[in-house]
Structure formats: structure tokens, C-alpha cells
Design an enzyme around this catalytic site. Structure first.
Site, mmCIF file in Angstrom:
data_model
loop_
_atom_site.group_PDB
_atom_site.id
_atom_site.type_symbol
_atom_site.label_atom_id
_atom_site.label_comp_id
_atom_site.label_asym_id
_atom_site.label_seq_id
_atom_site.Cartn_x
_atom_site.Cartn_y
_atom_site.Cartn_z
ATOM 1 N N THR A 27 0.828 -1.219 0.136
ATOM 2 C CA THR A 27 -0.234 0.009 0.030
ATOM 3 C C THR A 27 0.993 1.171 -0.180
ATOM 4 O OG1 THR A 27 -0.134 0.036 2.351
ATOM 5 C CG2 THR A 27 -1.634 -1.269 1.417
ATOM 6 N N VAL A 58 3.812 -1.141 4.338
ATOM 7 C CA VAL A 58 2.994 -0.251 4.554
ATOM 8 C C VAL A 58 4.170 1.203 4.765
ATOM 9 C CG1 VAL A 58 1.632 0.889 6.433
ATOM 10 C CG2 VAL A 58 1.360 -1.311 5.954
ATOM 11 N N VAL A 85 8.325 -1.909 6.197
ATOM 12 C CA VAL A 85 7.946 -0.545 6.430
ATOM 13 C C VAL A 85 8.669 0.182 5.065
ATOM 14 C CG1 VAL A 85 8.362 1.707 7.567
ATOM 15 C CG2 VAL A 85 8.112 -0.457 8.887
ATOM 16 N N LYS A 86 7.685 0.844 4.157
ATOM 17 C CA LYS A 86 8.105 1.592 3.085
ATOM 18 C C LYS A 86 8.460 2.905 3.267
ATOM 19 C CE LYS A 86 5.644 1.129 -0.693
ATOM 20 N NZ LYS A 86 4.412 1.300 -1.698
ATOM 21 N N VAL A 87 9.877 3.195 3.251
ATOM 22 C CA VAL A 87 10.241 4.450 3.493
ATOM 23 C C VAL A 87 11.014 5.175 2.114
ATOM 24 C CG1 VAL A 87 12.429 5.654 4.561
ATOM 25 C CG2 VAL A 87 11.209 3.575 5.607
#
Ligand code: E4P
Length: 225
Positions: A27, A58, A85-87
Site C-alpha cells: 500500500t 506499509v 515499512v516503506k520508506v
């Protein structure tokens, strides 16, 4: 190549999980906005559908590294172990990736438009790097070639980071990266459906049915003929 769903529509996710060999969901804040629910409500529903072992990606929204790190920890606490975790791969993002990787948090470096961003993300400890294939194409460059180059850079430099190619608009982009053996692709539901939609296949299957029914009668199959 892992196939991941790039969407937060729970009905679409349920449906794709029933029919396709998919292995997770990604997402981003814009995708969550389209779901029009509280982010953790919809993400909890998605986790429920895909199960605790599947990858759920996310994205953090904060801009400063320290805030990204705190946000990442909350995301992982709420959504479980197999959450990436999308950074965003900005200067602050790289700082956050270095800190998060030291703590064993799984990272997907996102918003990647150039191979150098991906290389730096890999060095900073990202597990995945997500080049935006179609958005790169739209800039007049070649998104598929950029994703291949990133894959080669990781392999040639002994980095464990895998490509998670994103932002697809057609089957050809997916096929070329599949042929190249990149790690994963995250694909919107309509593009996933398009991978198998083919009028020639439909008509071949219909002809088999009609020939068999001509032989054995309407509705007959090898089970009941
Ligand atoms: C993935 O990391 C991106 O958020 C996403 O694939 C972007 O896709 P879009 O270009 O269709 O918005």
C-alpha cells in the site's frame, strides 16, 4: 518473482487471493486514501485476509528521519512480524533506513526513480527497493531497463536487497521483469487480471466444451458422461 497486490481494496484482495498465486500486499498513502477507511482498520482487514505469514508493505508519511523511525515502529507493532515499512528514498529516508535496519525492521525503499537511489537504499540496509516502472516511462526514460539495472547493481555488489518493481500499467512491463528474474513485482488488480485475459484462450476453451457437448450432451464433463 513474487507477485504482490498493489491495492487496499479488501474485496479485490480477497478475490485475487482466491484465484491468483499472489504473495502479499503493498500500500501507499494514496492507495489508503482511496479505501476511505481508517488506515489501521483497512490494514487490519488486509492482514486478516492474507494471514500473518504474508508480506504486507506499509509506507511512513513523516518527512524527518527520527519521525519515520517512530512511525515505522508503530506500523510494525500494529501489523505484525511480516510487515515491511516503506520508506521514501530521500536523504532523510536513507538516515531512517540505516536506523531501522540496525533494529531488524524490514524495509522497502520506495519512490525510486533512479538506480543510484536504489543502490544507496541497499547500502543503507533496505530489504527491497521499489522502482516505479511506469512513472519512469512517463518521464521519457525506460522503467523496465531501470529495474533491470538495479537488479544487476544489487547482484554485482553483493547486496541482499531485492527489486520490488512497482507502478505497472501493462503485462509487457511485468513479463520483461519476470523473464529477467527480479525478486518481486507489486501490481494493481486490473493489471493482474490483464495478465491472463486473452480472447484466443477463451475461444479455444469454448470450442473444447462445445465439441465435447456435441459428443456427450449439454453439461456433460469427464466426471458425468
Ligand atoms: C509502490 O511502491 C508504489 O506505491 C506504487 O506501485 C505506485 O504505483 P502508481 O504509479 O500506479 O501510483
Amino acid at each position: 518473482m513474487k507477485f504482490i497486490i498493489d491495492d487496499a481494496n479488501v474485496e479485490a484482495i480477497k478475490n485475487l487471493y482466491e484465484f491468483f498465486p499472489v504473495e502479499g500486499v503493498t500500500t501507499n498513502p494514496s492507495i489508503l486514501a482511496k479505501a476511505k477507511k481508517h488506515p489501521y482498520e483497512v490494514l487490519g482487514e488486509i492482514r486478516e485476509i492474507i494471514g500473518a505469514d504474508a508480506d504486507l508493505h506499509v509506507q511512513v508519511v513523516s518527512k524527518k528521519a527520527e519521525d519515520m523511525v517512530r512511525e515505522a515502529k508503530v506500523i510494525c507493532e500494529k501489523l505484525g512480524q511480516n510487515t515491511y515499512v516503506k520508506v521514501p528514498t530521500t536523504r532523510e529516508g536513507l538516515k531512517a533506513m540505516k536506523a531501522l535496519s540496525k533494529e531488524g525492521i524490514k524495509i522497502t525503499a520506495t519512490a525510486i526513480y533512479t538506480p543510484m537511489q536504489a543502490y544507496l537504499a541497499g547500502k543503507a540496509g533496505a530489504d527491497y527497493a521499489a522502482p516505479y516502472v511506469n512513472r519512469i516511462d512517463n518521464l521519457g526514460a525506460n522503467g523496465v531497463e531501470a529495474a533491470k539495472k538495479i537488479h544487476d547493481i544489487f547482484k554485482n555488489n553483493g547486496l541482499k536487497t531485492e527489486v520490488l518493481a512497482a507502478s505497472f500499467k501493462n503485462s509487457q512491463q511485468v513479463l520483461e521483469l519476470c523473464e529477467y528474474g527480479i525478486g518481486a513485482a507489486t501490481i494493481a488488480p486490473d493489471v493482474i487480471e490483464g495478465l491472463i485475459k486473452n480472447a484466443s484462450v477463451t475461444s479455444a476453451v469454448e470450442a473444447f466444451t462445445s465439441d465435447f457437448e456435441g459428443l456427450c450432451g449439454k453439461g456433460k464433463t469427464m466426471e458425468n458422461c
